[in-house]
Write a protein that holds these residues in place. Structure first.
Motif, PDB file in Angstrom:
ATOM      1  N   LEU A 352     -16.658   2.477  93.106  1.00 45.07           N
ATOM      2  CA  LEU A 352     -15.605   1.586  93.102  1.00 45.07           C
ATOM      3  C   LEU A 352     -15.253   1.039  91.970  1.00 45.07           C
ATOM      4  O   LEU A 352     -16.240   0.238  91.253  1.00 45.07           O
ATOM      5  CB  LEU A 352     -15.613   0.563  94.514  1.00 45.07           C
ATOM      6  CG  LEU A 352     -14.619  -0.367  94.556  1.00 45.07           C
ATOM      7  CD1 LEU A 352     -13.237   0.487  95.038  1.00 45.07           C
ATOM      8  CD2 LEU A 352     -15.000  -1.411  95.682  1.00 45.07           C
ATOM      9  N   THR A 353     -14.157   0.908  91.263  1.00 39.38           N
ATOM     10  CA  THR A 353     -13.736   0.313  90.004  1.00 39.38           C
ATOM     11  C   THR A 353     -12.691  -0.479  89.760  1.00 39.38           C
ATOM     12  O   THR A 353     -11.513  -0.017  90.366  1.00 39.38           O
ATOM     13  CB  THR A 353     -13.790   1.407  88.849  1.00 39.38           C
ATOM     14  OG1 THR A 353     -13.755   1.035  87.407  1.00 39.38           O
ATOM     15  CG2 THR A 353     -12.709   2.431  88.933  1.00 39.38           C
ATOM     16  N   GLY A 354     -12.740  -1.502  89.225  1.00 36.68           N
ATOM     17  CA  GLY A 354     -11.423  -2.406  89.074  1.00 36.68           C
ATOM     18  C   GLY A 354     -11.770  -3.475  88.055  1.00 36.68           C
ATOM     19  O   GLY A 354     -12.625  -3.223  86.890  1.00 36.68           O
ATOM     20  N   GLU A 355     -10.934  -4.363  87.852  1.00 36.53           N
ATOM     21  CA  GLU A 355     -11.212  -5.605  86.902  1.00 36.53           C
ATOM     22  C   GLU A 355     -12.433  -6.367  86.683  1.00 36.53           C
ATOM     23  O   GLU A 355     -12.930  -6.453  85.743  1.00 36.53           O
ATOM     24  CB  GLU A 355      -9.779  -6.281  86.566  1.00 36.53           C
ATOM     25  CG  GLU A 355      -8.345  -5.762  86.264  1.00 36.53           C
ATOM     26  CD  GLU A 355      -8.384  -5.466  84.845  1.00 36.53           C
ATOM     27  OE1 GLU A 355      -8.976  -5.919  84.210  1.00 36.53           O
ATOM     28  OE2 GLU A 355      -7.222  -4.494  84.770  1.00 36.53           O
ATOM     29  N   ARG A 356     -12.718  -6.499  87.958  1.00 33.74           N
ATOM     30  CA  ARG A 356     -14.075  -7.437  88.093  1.00 33.74           C
ATOM     31  C   ARG A 356     -15.343  -6.695  88.291  1.00 33.74           C
ATOM     32  O   ARG A 356     -16.456  -7.410  87.982  1.00 33.74           O
ATOM     33  CB  ARG A 356     -13.646  -8.417  89.179  1.00 33.74           C
ATOM     34  CG  ARG A 356     -12.505  -9.170  89.168  1.00 33.74           C
ATOM     35  CD  ARG A 356     -12.262 -10.182  90.080  1.00 33.74           C
ATOM     36  NE  ARG A 356     -11.137 -11.041  90.178  1.00 33.74           N
ATOM     37  CZ  ARG A 356     -10.706 -11.918  91.052  1.00 33.74           C
ATOM     38  NH1 ARG A 356     -11.530 -12.070  92.170  1.00 33.74           N
ATOM     39  NH2 ARG A 356      -9.685 -12.646  90.860  1.00 33.74           N
ATOM     40  N   ARG A 357     -15.322  -5.432  88.715  1.00 34.58           N
ATOM     41  CA  ARG A 357     -16.469  -4.576  89.105  1.00 34.58           C
ATOM     42  C   ARG A 357     -16.243  -3.368  89.021  1.00 34.58           C
ATOM     43  O   ARG A 357     -15.083  -2.669  89.083  1.00 34.58           O
ATOM     44  CB  ARG A 357     -16.955  -4.994  90.435  1.00 34.58           C
ATOM     45  CG  ARG A 357     -15.699  -4.693  91.550  1.00 34.58           C
ATOM     46  CD  ARG A 357     -16.331  -4.957  93.002  1.00 34.58           C
ATOM     47  NE  ARG A 357     -15.295  -4.621  93.917  1.00 34.58           N
ATOM     48  CZ  ARG A 357     -15.481  -4.859  95.398  1.00 34.58           C
ATOM     49  NH1 ARG A 357     -16.763  -4.948  95.886  1.00 34.58           N
ATOM     50  NH2 ARG A 357     -14.662  -4.457  96.295  1.00 34.58           N
ATOM     51  N   THR A 358     -17.451  -2.594  88.600  1.00 38.69           N
ATOM     52  CA  THR A 358     -17.529  -1.271  88.693  1.00 38.69           C
ATOM     53  C   THR A 358     -19.110  -0.774  89.410  1.00 38.69           C
ATOM     54  O   THR A 358     -19.935  -1.076  88.632  1.00 38.69           O
ATOM     55  CB  THR A 358     -17.393  -0.480  87.531  1.00 38.69           C
ATOM     56  OG1 THR A 358     -16.017  -0.813  86.990  1.00 38.69           O
ATOM     57  CG2 THR A 358     -17.588   0.893  87.621  1.00 38.69           C
ATOM     58  N   GLU A 359     -18.882  -0.362  90.569  1.00 36.92           N
ATOM     59  CA  GLU A 359     -20.252  -0.027  91.272  1.00 36.92           C
ATOM     60  C   GLU A 359     -20.143   0.693  92.260  1.00 36.92           C
ATOM     61  O   GLU A 359     -19.207   1.079  92.863  1.00 36.92           O
ATOM     62  CB  GLU A 359     -20.753  -1.594  91.889  1.00 36.92           C
ATOM     63  CG  GLU A 359     -19.670  -2.136  93.006  1.00 36.92           C
ATOM     64  CD  GLU A 359     -19.710  -3.414  93.464  1.00 36.92           C
ATOM     65  OE1 GLU A 359     -19.692  -3.660  94.735  1.00 36.92           O
ATOM     66  OE2 GLU A 359     -20.589  -4.242  92.609  1.00 36.92           O
ATOM     67  N   PHE A 360     -21.428   1.425  92.561  1.00 37.65           N
ATOM     68  CA  PHE A 360     -21.487   2.416  93.800  1.00 37.65           C
ATOM     69  C   PHE A 360     -21.347   1.903  94.941  1.00 37.65           C
ATOM     70  O   PHE A 360     -22.039   0.968  95.071  1.00 37.65           O
ATOM     71  CB  PHE A 360     -22.686   3.609  93.104  1.00 37.65           C
ATOM     72  CG  PHE A 360     -22.391   4.356  92.152  1.00 37.65           C
ATOM     73  CD1 PHE A 360     -22.012   5.502  92.233  1.00 37.65           C
ATOM     74  CD2 PHE A 360     -23.176   3.924  90.915  1.00 37.65           C
ATOM     75  CE1 PHE A 360     -21.607   6.179  91.075  1.00 37.65           C
ATOM     76  CE2 PHE A 360     -23.017   4.640  89.756  1.00 37.65           C
ATOM     77  CZ  PHE A 360     -22.194   5.674  89.602  1.00 37.65           C
ATOM     78  N   VAL A 361     -20.757   2.479  95.707  1.00 40.18           N
ATOM     79  CA  VAL A 361     -20.621   2.026  97.385  1.00 40.18           C
ATOM     80  C   VAL A 361     -22.051   2.151  97.929  1.00 40.18           C
ATOM     81  O   VAL A 361     -22.664   3.578  97.768  1.00 40.18           O
ATOM     82  CB  VAL A 361     -19.609   2.854  98.007  1.00 40.18           C
ATOM     83  CG1 VAL A 361     -19.720   2.256  99.578  1.00 40.18           C
ATOM     84  CG2 VAL A 361     -18.303   2.271  97.524  1.00 40.18           C
ATOM     85  N   GLU A 362     -22.921   1.158  98.490  1.00 39.26           N
ATOM     86  CA  GLU A 362     -24.025   1.659  98.885  1.00 39.26           C
ATOM     87  C   GLU A 362     -24.239   2.613 100.217  1.00 39.26           C
ATOM     88  O   GLU A 362     -23.512   2.052 101.206  1.00 39.26           O
ATOM     89  CB  GLU A 362     -24.882   0.183  99.242  1.00 39.26           C
ATOM     90  CG  GLU A 362     -25.154  -0.636  97.984  1.00 39.26           C
ATOM     91  CD  GLU A 362     -26.274   0.063  97.321  1.00 39.26           C
ATOM     92  OE1 GLU A 362     -26.982   1.113  97.573  1.00 39.26           O
ATOM     93  OE2 GLU A 362     -26.408  -0.220  96.095  1.00 39.26           O
TER      94      GLU A 362
END
Length: 458
Positions: A352-362
């Protein structure tokens, strides 16, 4: 008075000395005079060379040299694994045999199945463009003096003058009686190879054509598998209010066994899936098509419960494809609420990526489908923010980086986080940026398929 120059023969320099491996000719027979101490009246010693033996040794050395050259060139040709590289090697080797600097090969298989291609040696793209304007039958003929030939096509004469070649030597490319195309080498001035070098070049092309014919069969098989794969995958993605979809799919050389899907569901929901079937070739492609079709059916019946969808799919795979396993991920999306529920079976987690975060879905660890007697895995529910993009991908994206798994995941996250702000509104641009950043220009290491499905939420 100057001595006359020997006639010019393409590929042969008259001033080149006899090769070291060739036996030097015996000196002419001479009658030696009497030795200083020889008694008068003794017969004079006569030295008579073994002329027939020296000639035979010379011929044998020449044959060995020719066979060695052909063997080395044929080995280099057989080491090529794709059609483009093989045609380049054909042009280089042929140019060395006939003493030319430039040339081109036109691949036009007589069976009409293709592929058709034109490749040049020492010719730029613009040069090939000019040559494409010359009629084929005029271009693919050899002559020791093209410009002096009375029946030369006017367009061929014009292009020859512009590109600066005055002669050509053409040879057909034929394998098992089937015409594959023609190779022609170009000379800067009127010249032609002698009979010996013409025969060497013809023998080499006869051997090279067999290898090129095999590569053509491989290309036909790959093209057929790619076409079959494309037919088994969605021809276009649906338009759903609240989301934008884009997909990038690269098929590996063994045929595609990775799949993706985006399916409109009741209550304005959207079903998303990616997965991969083990193996390669037509069998794996067929299994992939059956698996994707089954997943669509289960998604329509119980898509709001991704765990149930994958459980049904696992049971079907175990009963109908007992020798295969597969990884899969299914997500049930509610665009209006920006809520996603998903489950995975041995598949890599979405990003999941956007302006505030880029992280893998757990997601919890789970086995691939078909690996256990009974597959089980919990589902995961999460929400996305407006403007964020969810990336679903297959493992081939990680494998083609050539990195270890941890480093590949880190590079994927960094590539998504580095998408420029101006591109984040277009899921296709996001996917392209990730692929360009993550994979080298040649597509990366390995033969895995790559699927990257980008879902942007408004």
């Amino acid at each position: 008075m100057n001595a006359p120059h020997p006639p010019k023969v393409a590929g042969i320099d008259p001033t080149v000395p006899t090769p070291a491996h060739t036996v030097a000719p015996a000196p002419p027979a001479t009658e030696a005079g009497p030795a200083p101490d020889a008694p008068a009246g003794d017969p004079l010693p006569v030295t008579v060379p073994d002329a027939p033996g020296s000639l035979l040794q010379d011929r044998l050395a020449g044959w060995v040299s020719d066979l060695t050259t052909l063997h080395e060139l044929t080995e280099r040709m057989c080491a090529t694994s794709d059609l483009h590289t093989a045609l380049e090697e054909l042009l280089r080797a042929g140019a060395a045999l006939v003493g030319a600097r430039r040339g081109l090969v036109v691949l036009e298989p007589g069976d009409g199945l293709g592929p058709r291609a034109t490749l040049g040696l020492g010719l730029g793209r613009a040069d090939l463009g000019h040559l494409e304007t010359v009629p084929r039958e005029a271009l693919l003929t050899g002559s020791a003096d093209l410009l002096a030939e009375p029946g030369l096509d006017p367009r061929h004469r014009e292009v020859a003058t512009r590109l600066g070649y005055a002669a050509g030597h053409a040879l057909p490319l034929t394998a098992d009686g089937t015409r594959l195309g023609t190779a022609v080498w170009l000379y800067d001035e009127p010249a032609a190879p002698d009979e010996h070098h013409r025969q060497l070049a013809a023998r080499y092309l006869g051997q090279a054509a067999g290898h090129i014919a095999l590569l053509l069969e491989v290309e036909h098989t790959r093209a057929g598998a790619a076409a079959l794969t494309e037919e088994l995958l969605p021809s276009r993605l649906p338009r759903i209010p609240g989301v934008q979809l884009a997909v990038r799919h690269r098929t590996g050389p063994r045929g595609g066994s990775d799949f993706y899907d985006a399916l409109p569901l009741p209550d304005a929901a959207l079903g998303l899936s990616v997965g991969s079937v083990t193996g390669g070739g037509p069998g794996a492609v067929g299994a992939m098509g059956r698996l994707r079709a089954s997943l669509r059916a289960y998604a329509v019946m119980e898509g709001e419960d991704p765990v149930a969808v994958l459980s049904d799919l696992e049971l079907l795979l175990r009963l109908t494809e007992p020798a295969r396993s597969a990884t899969a991920l299914f997500a049930y999306c509610e665009p209006a609420a920006r809520r996603i529920t998903l489950a995975g079976a041995g598949h890599s987690p979405p990003l999941l990526t956007g302006e505030r975060r880029t992280e893998f879905v757990e997601t919890s660890l789970s086995a691939p489908l078909g690996m256990l007697a009974c597959w089980e895995a919990p589902g995961v529910e999460f929400r996305v923010e407006p403007g964020e993009t969810l990336l679903l991908y297959t493992d081939g994206l990680l494998h083609r980086t050539g990195e270890t798994t941890d480093r590949a995941f880190a590079r994927l996250r960094a590539a998504a986080a580095g998408v420029p702000r101006a591109l984040r509104g277009d899921p296709g641009a996001v996917a392209d940026h990730v692929l360009r950043t993550l994979l080298p220009e040649d597509g990366g290491a390995g033969e895995d398929d790559v699927v990257l499905l980008a879902v942007r939420f408004d």
